[in-house]
Motif scaffolding. Structure first.
Motif, short mmCIF file in Angstrom:
data_model
loop_
_atom_site.label_atom_id
_atom_site.label_comp_id
_atom_site.label_asym_id
_atom_site.label_seq_id
_atom_site.Cartn_x
_atom_site.Cartn_y
_atom_site.Cartn_z
N LEU A 296 0.84 -1.19 0.00
CA LEU A 296 0.00 0.00 0.00
C LEU A 296 0.88 1.26 0.00
CD1 LEU A 296 -2.75 -1.01 2.59
CD2 LEU A 296 -2.92 -1.05 0.08
N THR A 297 0.49 2.23 -0.81
CA THR A 297 1.26 3.47 -0.91
C THR A 297 0.59 4.63 -0.17
OG1 THR A 297 0.19 3.97 -3.03
CG2 THR A 297 2.30 2.79 -3.12
N ASP A 298 -0.48 4.34 0.59
CA ASP A 298 -1.13 5.38 1.39
C ASP A 298 -0.15 5.91 2.44
OD1 ASP A 298 -4.33 4.96 0.77
OD2 ASP A 298 -3.21 3.07 0.69
N GLU A 299 -0.18 7.23 2.67
CA GLU A 299 0.71 7.82 3.67
C GLU A 299 0.26 7.50 5.10
OE1 GLU A 299 3.59 9.24 3.50
OE2 GLU A 299 3.70 9.07 1.33
N ASP A 300 -1.04 7.36 5.29
CA ASP A 300 -1.56 7.06 6.63
C ASP A 300 -1.95 5.59 6.73
OD1 ASP A 300 -1.36 9.73 7.48
OD2 ASP A 300 -3.27 10.21 6.48
N ASP A 301 -1.65 4.97 7.88
CA ASP A 301 -2.06 3.59 8.12
C ASP A 301 -3.58 3.49 8.15
OD1 ASP A 301 0.57 2.98 8.27
OD2 ASP A 301 0.60 2.52 10.41
N ILE A 302 -4.09 2.40 7.58
CA ILE A 302 -5.54 2.20 7.54
C ILE A 302 -5.91 1.21 8.63
CG2 ILE A 302 -7.45 1.33 6.13
CD1 ILE A 302 -5.67 2.18 3.69
N PRO A 303 -6.80 1.56 9.56
CA PRO A 303 -7.16 0.67 10.67
C PRO A 303 -7.72 -0.67 10.16
CG PRO A 303 -7.99 2.89 11.06
CD PRO A 303 -7.50 2.87 9.65
N ASP A 320 2.69 -4.82 3.01
CA ASP A 320 3.67 -3.78 3.33
C ASP A 320 3.09 -2.41 3.00
OD1 ASP A 320 5.87 -5.34 4.17
OD2 ASP A 320 6.33 -5.85 2.09
N TYR A 321 3.71 -1.40 3.56
CA TYR A 321 3.47 -0.02 3.16
C TYR A 321 4.72 0.51 2.48
CZ TYR A 321 -0.93 0.72 5.72
OH TYR A 321 -2.24 0.68 6.16
N ASP A 322 4.53 1.27 1.46
CA ASP A 322 5.64 1.98 0.82
C ASP A 322 5.26 3.46 0.76
OD1 ASP A 322 7.82 2.83 -0.59
OD2 ASP A 322 7.26 1.89 -2.49
N ASN A 323 5.73 4.22 1.74
CA ASN A 323 5.44 5.64 1.81
C ASN A 323 6.62 6.36 2.45
OD1 ASN A 323 5.17 5.07 4.58
ND2 ASN A 323 2.96 4.80 4.41
N GLU A 331 14.71 -0.23 9.51
CA GLU A 331 14.48 -1.40 10.34
C GLU A 331 13.38 -2.29 9.78
OE1 GLU A 331 15.75 0.52 14.65
OE2 GLU A 331 13.75 -0.30 14.33
N ILE A 332 12.34 -1.69 9.21
CA ILE A 332 11.23 -2.48 8.65
C ILE A 332 11.74 -3.32 7.48
CG2 ILE A 332 9.04 -2.32 7.41
CD1 ILE A 332 8.33 0.06 9.14
N ASN A 333 12.53 -2.68 6.61
CA ASN A 333 13.06 -3.42 5.47
C ASN A 333 14.00 -4.54 5.93
OD1 ASN A 333 11.72 -1.87 3.57
ND2 ASN A 333 13.34 -0.34 3.49
N LEU A 334 14.77 -4.27 6.99
CA LEU A 334 15.67 -5.29 7.48
C LEU A 334 14.91 -6.52 7.96
CD1 LEU A 334 18.42 -6.33 8.36
CD2 LEU A 334 18.17 -5.01 10.48
#
Length: 378
Positions: A296-303, A320-323, A331-334
């Motif tokens: 997801l490329t949204d800037e805000d996390d979706i509940p 995953d999120y990509d923003n 750290e997330i990518n690791l």
């Protein structure tokens, strides 16, 4: 003579906590239908029949059913154990199975006897060599210097006494230098398990298992057939297939590739939540059924986003999120990449986190030698 080359079934495997058993049952039935259409003289299964040395009962039952169906057809089957298998369990009952044309590789005991076939062009010797490490070979050749996988394989092959005037096929399960790995294979330590392709020079065809992507090594007759199914998203763009070997007279081999269509594909999609939830996005595709890695490329996390996405996409394996936030968070990518990194790469990351700089070339060589010494003696 026509042979079909398969490997790395990994029966009983789970991918991202999803059981692949239904998918494996489906693809093995597809393979049986292809065998009936193509009418080969033999089937090669080049190791990693199971995903674990002690496979679950359901996986054993599935392979039993597959073997029974193969035994009902007029062909020879050549099966070796891979690094995921128990060599002893794969070899069980081999003398009984031989009578039905099912040839199981014994545990390596210092010698290999070929299975002899013949056709209009003469004799074909098929040698079956299960997955070996240097430690497996040293015990039978104590006077030889065996410090690498290439040394081990060279010693084994040099003691076969191959008749190069006839056609010879080797079935084995190793990592041959120059092949391209995917994320679903075991990661080696600093390339210590590499086998140089030059050791196979006396064979007309080398049917390899271990690498999950279909490919040749140095020449087209030293070949990995790849897995019949995708087991990681690094394989999302791959086309899975059966390698068909049409052997004519000495020096004349033709290869063909029969594509395999899975019950569910592994697909990666990327976009904003609202866009990928539009009916126009998934209507008319297989996405609702496929195994998915959604970014997801949204800037805000979706509940509760995973629950919402699974209303449409029931087989999401990875999200995953990509923003901007994730781009600033190494750290997330690791965490996501951890399983695909070698021990040397992991140690370099640890060292950099403590010292603010990566290992020098000298330090890398020092650590690589230590790791390889440990790995070699496993």
């Amino acid at each position: 003579m026509k042979l079909m080359h398969l490997s790395d079934l990994h029966l009983g495997k789970r991918v991202n906590e999803f059981s692949m058993l239904e998918d494996q049952t489906y693809i093995l039935n597809k393979i049986i239908h292809i065998i009936d259409e193509e009418q080969p003289s033999g089937i090669i299964l080049a190791g990693d029949i199971y995903d674990k040395p002690i496979p679950p009962a359901e996986a054993v039952e599935l392979f039993d059913d597959f073997l029974y169906k193969l035994s009902q057809r007029d062909l020879n089957v050549f099966i070796i154990s891979g690094n995921h298998d128990s060599a002893e369990r794969i070899a069980f009952g081999s003398r009984l199975f031989d009578k039905a044309g099912i040839h199981l590789s014994p545990v390596y005991n210092g010698s290999i006897s070929p299975i002899e076939l013949s056709d209009d062009f003469g004799k074909i010797n098929i040698y079956m060599l299960p997955f070996i490490k240097p430690v497996h070979v040293r015990r039978f050749f104590p006077d030889e210097e065996i410090s690498s996988y290439t040394d081990a394989m060279s010693i084994v092959i040099n003691n076969i006494n191959i008749d190069t005037d006839i056609r010879n096929i080797l079935v084995t399960h190793q990592f041959v230098t120059g092949s391209s790995r995917t994320e679903s294979e075991d990661i080696s330590v600093g390339g210590s398990d590499n086998v140089d392709s030059s050791v196979f020079k006396d064979f007309d065809y080398v049917a390899l298992g271990h690498i999950h992507r279909s490919q040749s090594c140095v020449n087209e007759y030293i070949r990995y057939c790849g897995t019949p199914l995708k087991y990681s998203f690094s394989e999302a763009n791959d086309t899975k297939s059966i390698t068909v070997i049409d052997i004519k007279e000495k020096g004349n081999i033709e290869l063909d590739f029969i594509p395999l269509t899975p019950l569910r594909d592994m697909v990666e999609i990327k976009g904003k939540y609202n866009d990928i939830m539009l009916k126009d996005f998934y209507e008319g595709s297989t996405l609702k059924n496929d195994y998915l890695h959604i970014t997801l490329t949204d800037e805000d996390d979706i509940p509760d986003v995973i629950t919402k996405l699974r209303v449409v996409y029931k087989n999401i394996m990875k999200l995953d999120y990509d923003n901007q936030r994730t781009k600033n968070s190494a750290e997330i990518n690791l965490i996501n990449d951890m399983e695909s990194k070698s021990p040397l790469e992991l140690f370099d990351i640890f060292y950099e986190s403590r010292n603010g700089q990566h290992l020098s070339d000298v330090q890398k060589d020092f650590m690589k030698n230590i790791i390889e010494d440990i790995w070699r003696n496993k």
